[in-house]
Write an enzyme that holds these catalytic residues in place. Structure first.
Site, PDB file in Angstrom:
ATOM      1  N   TRP A  66      14.180  60.655 -30.657  1.00  0.00           N
ATOM      2  CA  TRP A  66      13.109  60.196 -31.658  1.00  0.00           C
ATOM      3  C   TRP A  66      11.868  61.128 -31.838  1.00  0.00           C
ATOM      4  CZ3 TRP A  66      14.423  56.679 -34.798  1.00  0.00           C
ATOM      5  CH2 TRP A  66      15.439  55.751 -34.337  1.00  0.00           C
ATOM      6  N   ASP A  76       4.314  58.084 -29.702  1.00  0.00           N
ATOM      7  CA  ASP A  76       5.438  57.052 -30.069  1.00  0.00           C
ATOM      8  C   ASP A  76       5.625  56.215 -28.861  1.00  0.00           C
ATOM      9  OD1 ASP A  76       7.381  55.596 -31.120  1.00  0.00           O
ATOM     10  OD2 ASP A  76       8.728  57.274 -31.505  1.00  0.00           O
ATOM     11  N   LYS A 105      10.682  45.784 -30.522  1.00  0.00           N
ATOM     12  CA  LYS A 105      11.422  45.817 -28.968  1.00  0.00           C
ATOM     13  C   LYS A 105      10.512  44.762 -27.937  1.00  0.00           C
ATOM     14  CE  LYS A 105      12.513  50.249 -30.354  1.00  0.00           C
ATOM     15  NZ  LYS A 105      14.029  50.285 -30.726  1.00  0.00           N
TER      16      LYS A 105
HETATM   17  N1  PMP Z   1      10.552  55.656 -32.110  1.00  0.00           N
HETATM   18  C1  PMP Z   1      11.384  55.048 -31.139  1.00  0.00           C
HETATM   19  C2  PMP Z   1      11.000  55.611 -29.717  1.00  0.00           C
HETATM   20  C3  PMP Z   1      12.367  54.219 -31.521  1.00  0.00           C
HETATM   21  O1  PMP Z   1      13.094  53.730 -30.451  1.00  0.00           O
HETATM   22  C4  PMP Z   1      12.810  53.581 -32.704  1.00  0.00           C
HETATM   23  C5  PMP Z   1      13.747  52.745 -33.026  1.00  0.00           C
HETATM   24  N2  PMP Z   1      14.606  52.512 -32.174  1.00  0.00           N
HETATM   25  C6  PMP Z   1      11.799  54.224 -33.749  1.00  0.00           C
HETATM   26  C7  PMP Z   1      10.910  55.205 -33.330  1.00  0.00           C
HETATM   27  C8  PMP Z   1      12.109  53.899 -35.177  1.00  0.00           C
HETATM   28  O2  PMP Z   1      11.672  52.805 -35.527  1.00  0.00           O
HETATM   29  P1  PMP Z   1      11.721  51.919 -36.809  1.00  0.00           P
HETATM   30  O3  PMP Z   1      13.111  51.373 -36.691  1.00  0.00           O
HETATM   31  O4  PMP Z   1      10.748  50.551 -36.611  1.00  0.00           O
HETATM   32  O5  PMP Z   1      11.274  52.660 -37.841  1.00  0.00           O
END
Ligand code: PMP
Length: 361
Positions: free
Chosen positions: A102, A172, A196
């Site tokens: 991520w 994040d 989440k």
């Molecule tokens: N950052 C992290 C740490 C994630 O776990 C996720 C999704 N699993 C995202 C960003 C992306 O999130 P989204 O699907 O809401 O765009």
């Protein structure tokens, strides 16, 4: 009704009282003759729900007055692009610490916009640890430093925030929001997809220092402007009203059980139980992550071979333990222990693990 234990990484398990409240009120909201999700987002009734969500976030995370609390659509992924659009641009530098999938995705978006610099990269170690402070050298002219506090796929988590020597730290927190307090002395901005620990999918919670927000570019399309979202209290356009409502219900549940201290207590209990079970298996189950980088939200582990891993996932599913497959990019097993996962769910998982090992050891 037979709800099973849902260990999915997201969208993921939500508190049952929150779901039940939404169910009770879905068709007719508080004797208004209509559902909340059929109402104008400019009306008094929706406004109360919207502001309650913001007030609860402020209270639970003890957000100082110098920060704006925003709801922005597009999930966490839009933030990967929106942050550099707001704060970078040609010649401007941001530092990235690549702890996993991520953080890397955020970096890839940022480098399209400005000078994104990787100052630490865990890929050669297969993202099995968080760097120590002594390994980090920040760029003297960085506009900000980006980290991902909990790598949902790789199962590693920053236990404390790095000291950036005064550079704005942007975090994040998609997969560990509302599971830990935020150190506001070091964090200038955080963001988290809601799907989440907060609500269904559909938006990101963004908490940003007003001082930083003032520096954001203004000559960009309006939805990308943090200052506009802040000025309009996240009501510049139509917000995802259902997601905001569910956020309120989840936060009320957190308050009802005792707030963040109780969440942390349960979090530690669940994570300790599961890691202990893995470590006690004499190598049958193996967590690839270094001990002091282990995530308390997303626990990853391997079995002796992939055939057994597949068998484990299938049999677990039949036993009412769902979503245990690791992310398709890394394989293995993963149990997401978000706030709404009861301790009983983790106990049931451990019983299943011990039984599976006996039968297939
Ligand atoms: N950052 C992290 C740490 C994630 O776990 C996720 C999704 N699993 C995202 C960003 C992306 O999130 P989204 O699907 O809401 O765009």
């Amino acid at each position: 009704m037979a709800r099973i234990y849902n260990f999915s990484a997201g969208p993921s398990i939500l508190p049952l009282p929150a779901l039940e409240e939404a169910q009770r009120e879905l068709v007719e909201y508080k004797s208004t003759g209509m559902s909340l999700i059929e109402m104008s987002h400019r009306g008094k009734i929706y406004d109360e729900v919207h502001n309650e969500a913001i007030a609860l976030i402020k209270e639970i995370l003890q957000v100082p007055d110098e920060y704006a609390i925003l709801f922005i659509q597009g999930g966490a992924t839009l933030q990967f692009g929106m942050i550099p659009i707001a704060f970078l641009g040609s010649g401007k530098i941001a530092d990235f610490i690549i702890t996993g999938t991520w953080a890397k995705k955020a970096y890839e978006d940022a480098k399209l916009i400005g000078q994104a610099q990787i100052i630490w990269d865990g890929s050669s170690e297969r993202y099995t640890r968080i760097p120590s402070q002594s390994e980090l050298r920040f760029s003297s002219n960085a506009e900000y430093v980006h980290i991902c506090s909990n790598e949902t796929i790789d199962g590693i988590q920053w236990q404390t925030m790095p000291d950036t020597g005064g550079k704005p730290l942007i975090v994040d927190m998609s997969s560990d929001i509302m599971s830990r307090p935020v150190d506001w002395n070091t964090v200038s901005m955080l963001f988290a997809g809601t799907q989440k620990n907060l609500a269904p999918a559909g938006m990101a919670l963004v908490i940003i220092k007003k001082q930083l927000l003032e520096k954001a570019r203004k000559d960009i399309p309006v939805y990308l402007r943090y200052d506009v979202h802040a000025k309009e209290n996240s009501l510049y356009n139509t917000p995802p009203t259902f997601t905001v409502w569910m956020t309120t219900l989840t936060l009320r549940w957190i308050q009802s059980i005792g707030g963040l201290p109780e969440i942390e207590k349960r979090r530690d209990q669940k994570a300790t139980m599961l890691y202990s079970a893995i470590d006690a298996s004499n190598g049958y189950y193996r967590c690839p992550v270094e001990k002091n980088s282990r995530s308390k939200m997303n626990v990853v582990w391997r079995l002796p071979d992939e055939t057994l891993e597949e068998k484990f996932v299938k049999e677990a599913e039949k036993a009412g333990l769902s979503g245990l497959q690791g992310h398709r990019s890394v394989g293995g097993l993963r149990a997401s222990l978000y706030n709404a996962m009861p301790v009983e769910g983790v106990k049931a998982l451990i019983d299943f693990m011990n039984n599976f090992m006996q039968r297939n050891g």
